[in-house]
Design a protein around this motif. Sequence first.
Motif, mmCIF file in Angstrom:
data_model
loop_
_atom_site.group_PDB
_atom_site.id
_atom_site.type_symbol
_atom_site.label_atom_id
_atom_site.label_comp_id
_atom_site.label_asym_id
_atom_site.label_seq_id
_atom_site.Cartn_x
_atom_site.Cartn_y
_atom_site.Cartn_z
ATOM 1 N N HIS A 274 1.241 -0.995 0.797
ATOM 2 C CA HIS A 274 -0.018 -0.364 0.110
ATOM 3 C C HIS A 274 1.099 1.644 -0.570
ATOM 4 N N LEU A 275 0.374 2.921 0.027
ATOM 5 C CA LEU A 275 1.168 3.534 -0.467
ATOM 6 C C LEU A 275 1.043 4.248 1.282
ATOM 7 N N ASN A 276 1.777 4.640 1.519
ATOM 8 C CA ASN A 276 1.834 5.898 2.723
ATOM 9 C C ASN A 276 2.297 7.668 1.832
ATOM 10 N N TYR A 277 1.539 8.691 2.454
ATOM 11 C CA TYR A 277 1.344 10.078 1.525
ATOM 12 C C TYR A 277 2.424 10.345 3.338
ATOM 13 N N GLN A 278 3.755 11.852 2.356
ATOM 14 C CA GLN A 278 4.456 12.552 2.961
ATOM 15 C C GLN A 278 4.311 13.984 2.307
ATOM 16 N N PRO A 279 3.717 14.427 3.405
ATOM 17 C CA PRO A 279 3.598 16.037 2.575
ATOM 18 C C PRO A 279 4.750 17.453 2.483
ATOM 19 N N LYS A 280 4.408 17.492 1.454
ATOM 20 C CA LYS A 280 5.620 19.099 1.009
ATOM 21 C C LYS A 280 4.745 20.059 1.197
ATOM 22 N N VAL A 281 5.681 21.217 2.693
ATOM 23 C CA VAL A 281 5.024 21.684 2.967
ATOM 24 C C VAL A 281 5.975 23.269 2.756
ATOM 25 N N SER A 282 4.818 24.249 2.590
ATOM 26 C CA SER A 282 5.136 25.559 2.348
ATOM 27 C C SER A 282 6.421 26.296 3.934
ATOM 28 N N ALA A 283 7.156 26.529 3.425
ATOM 29 C CA ALA A 283 8.253 26.894 4.768
ATOM 30 C C ALA A 283 8.000 28.280 4.881
ATOM 31 N N SER A 284 6.475 28.902 4.143
ATOM 32 C CA SER A 284 6.739 30.052 4.665
ATOM 33 C C SER A 284 4.912 30.158 5.523
ATOM 34 N N THR A 285 4.341 29.675 4.565
ATOM 35 C CA THR A 285 2.596 29.197 4.868
ATOM 36 C C THR A 285 2.718 28.293 5.992
ATOM 37 N N GLY A 286 3.309 26.818 5.905
ATOM 38 C CA GLY A 286 3.106 26.166 6.638
ATOM 39 C C GLY A 286 1.808 25.321 6.529
ATOM 40 N N GLU A 287 1.664 25.316 5.059
ATOM 41 C CA GLU A 287 0.711 25.199 4.116
ATOM 42 C C GLU A 287 1.197 23.739 3.201
ATOM 43 N N THR A 288 0.168 22.739 3.589
ATOM 44 C CA THR A 288 0.435 21.524 2.684
ATOM 45 C C THR A 288 0.064 21.276 1.418
ATOM 46 N N LEU A 289 1.341 21.612 0.150
ATOM 47 C CA LEU A 289 0.627 21.956 -1.254
ATOM 48 C C LEU A 289 1.177 20.079 -1.695
ATOM 49 N N ALA A 290 1.769 19.595 -1.200
ATOM 50 C CA ALA A 290 1.424 18.445 -2.511
ATOM 51 C C ALA A 290 2.024 16.307 -1.233
ATOM 52 N N TYR A 291 1.912 15.699 -1.550
ATOM 53 C CA TYR A 291 2.297 14.945 -1.278
ATOM 54 C C TYR A 291 3.074 13.882 -2.353
ATOM 55 N N TYR A 489 10.565 15.222 8.209
ATOM 56 C CA TYR A 489 9.913 14.818 9.096
ATOM 57 C C TYR A 489 9.446 15.513 10.618
ATOM 58 N N LEU A 490 10.607 16.851 9.876
ATOM 59 C CA LEU A 490 9.799 17.952 10.843
ATOM 60 C C LEU A 490 8.651 18.058 10.647
ATOM 61 N N TYR A 491 8.082 17.825 9.679
ATOM 62 C CA TYR A 491 6.672 17.983 8.993
ATOM 63 C C TYR A 491 5.805 17.872 8.577
ATOM 64 N N GLY A 492 6.100 16.171 8.716
ATOM 65 C CA GLY A 492 5.407 15.102 8.344
ATOM 66 C C GLY A 492 5.796 13.897 8.135
ATOM 67 N N ARG A 493 5.591 13.048 9.023
ATOM 68 C CA ARG A 493 6.153 11.615 8.530
ATOM 69 C C ARG A 493 4.474 11.171 7.325
ATOM 70 N N PRO A 494 5.689 9.787 6.506
ATOM 71 C CA PRO A 494 4.534 9.354 5.896
ATOM 72 C C PRO A 494 4.037 8.127 6.029
ATOM 73 N N VAL A 495 2.200 8.734 5.609
ATOM 74 C CA VAL A 495 1.666 8.594 7.117
ATOM 75 C C VAL A 495 0.614 7.202 5.502
ATOM 76 N N PRO A 496 -0.512 6.621 6.494
ATOM 77 C CA PRO A 496 -1.514 6.234 5.355
ATOM 78 C C PRO A 496 -2.726 7.578 4.641
ATOM 79 N N LEU A 497 -3.179 7.263 3.407
ATOM 80 C CA LEU A 497 -4.625 7.715 3.150
ATOM 81 C C LEU A 497 -5.538 7.873 3.737
ATOM 82 N N SER A 498 -5.762 7.650 5.034
ATOM 83 C CA SER A 498 -6.444 7.285 5.890
ATOM 84 C C SER A 498 -6.454 8.316 7.189
ATOM 85 N N THR A 499 -4.957 8.492 7.021
ATOM 86 C CA THR A 499 -4.843 9.260 8.429
ATOM 87 C C THR A 499 -4.732 10.623 7.833
#
Length: 533
Positions: A274-291, A489-499
């Motif tokens: 199965h796939l886990n998803y790790q976020p890619k985060v904007s350094a300025s806003t902290g918003e998740t832009l992609a996985y 890991y500072l912004y988020g570890r890979p997690v399942p889609l359900s999470t």
Amino acid sequence: MHTDTTQTRTRLFRAVTIFASGMGAAILALWAMDIAGLDLAGRSDASVIGAIVLGLATLAGAGSAHAYFVGSDDTSDAYEMLLNTDPVTGLLSRKGFADALVRQMEAEDNASGLKRSFLISLDFDSLRDFNDVYGMETGDALLKVFGERLRRIVDDAGLIARTSGGEFVVVLAGTHDERELRAAVDALLGVMSLPVRVGQASHSVFWNAGVAEIHHRKSSVERMLRNANLARANARTASRGTWSIYHPEMSQVAAYRSWIEAELHGAMQREELHLNYQPKVSASTGETLAYEALLRWNHHRKGIIPPSEFIPVAEHCGLIQQIGDFVLRQVCEDLTVLPPHITVSANVSPAQFRRDDFVPNLARLLTETETDPARLEIEITESLLIRNHVAMRRVLDSLRELGVTLAIDDFGTGYSNLSNLSELRFHTLKIDKSFVDRLGDHDPSAGAMVSSIVGMARSLGAEVVAEGVETDAQATMLKAAGCMIMQGYLYGRPVPLSTILREQQADEEADEREALLDQADNVYRLPSLAAAG
Ligand code: C2E
Ligand code: CA
Ligand code: CA
């Protein structure tokens, strides 16, 4: 003077050979007569003896002629020398090394003492990249430099050989304990890993090494080499630039890989991937832009098996095609439940990417799943791109026509410079974790390097993502260098889609609650305001 001795020796050799052939023939003749029951002293059949003697004389003649034309001690010396020497570096070849080590082991067999000897196998894994980018001549020149480095460090103290490709072997003799060994190998790798200069460019150099103890009485050279190589492969799996000492358990690694291969077939059927998803985060806003989609294998008996263990096996045995198809399909399906502004990247192995039907299959998949191609990004490692630059361009062009974007993964681990890759018109550049780690080590050159990578990527219109960001300090330095998208890991570890979906829902509910509270606040405040007014 030298030629005189050579000629004398050659003549002597021929004479000895002819004499030996003659002696051999004579002995053969006596033996043949014995078999035939003939007696030289007694009455004998002259014609039979004549035939035998003639035959044997011919044999002897042929033997001596053979010796005369083919062999002399000098040509055979030269031939032996050729076999025992590596033509590129002038060091010992694999064969020369094995012979020399056997001799050394025999000589030392009786010498007892507390000192131990070790065999160190070193590998420069990027030789192929250098050959591809700069040509074989540069690759050879590089090997010569490495050979010289080894000569200078090891000096006369031990045997040195180049056994194949970028693989060198050294014998470290007279070591007392493991501490001494560690210091020696660290020093060795330290010197070998100094950067090299090709033209104007300076390149980092990574070596992995494996060490096996030389047990004089029990082991064969081949077995010791195999053990050292196994230890080296083990170190390489952990990380580039590291080394390890052979341990019998490592022999089990090979067995483990076969087990993985056998189990991987069933894994697809049992739906253990199965796939886990790790976020890619904007350094300025902290918003998740992609996985980034990262593959996980939850084996029914063993539990989680990391991709670093099974992807290389899948690539090796061809199963990666099936697995890769699964990943891309799953990503497309998962995109339908993620917010529309979110993009997802999928890792694609070189073996998948090289197939002619990769782009057509992807096009079909996108249509079938009604996926907006702009929401899908393909991550390809830098080394693949530089290896097949021309062929890659065609594939990348058709990918772009599809509307799918491209990310260059693990940037900084290969040997390309950005201007080489600029024609490929990629969308994202992912700075490898090893650079980010060095930022944390307060390596001043790493900061400058990241700044220049970001600057160049920007000038090419590409986004830059930093991988493996673990600390605030790293994030601060990356931001200072101009990198605005973070993954780690500072912004988020890979997690399942359900999470992710659960968190998304929780966020939405929190937003709603806040909005309700605001409303309630207003309702509550209004009368009081009115009263105050
Ligand atoms: P990668 O593409 O470089 O993926 C990043 C790896 O770094 C992931 O390991 C991720 O979990 C890990 N990582 C992310 N942030 C941090 C951090 O802050 N600290 C540390 N220590 N690690 C971090 P993972 O998931 O074990 O994947 C390893 C590799 O396996 C990937 O490296 C990729 O090359 C390969 N891989 C994973 N999924 C797939 C796939 O679907 N297809 C293919 N072909 N390869 C895959
Ligand atoms: Ca990746
Ligand atoms: Ca990566």
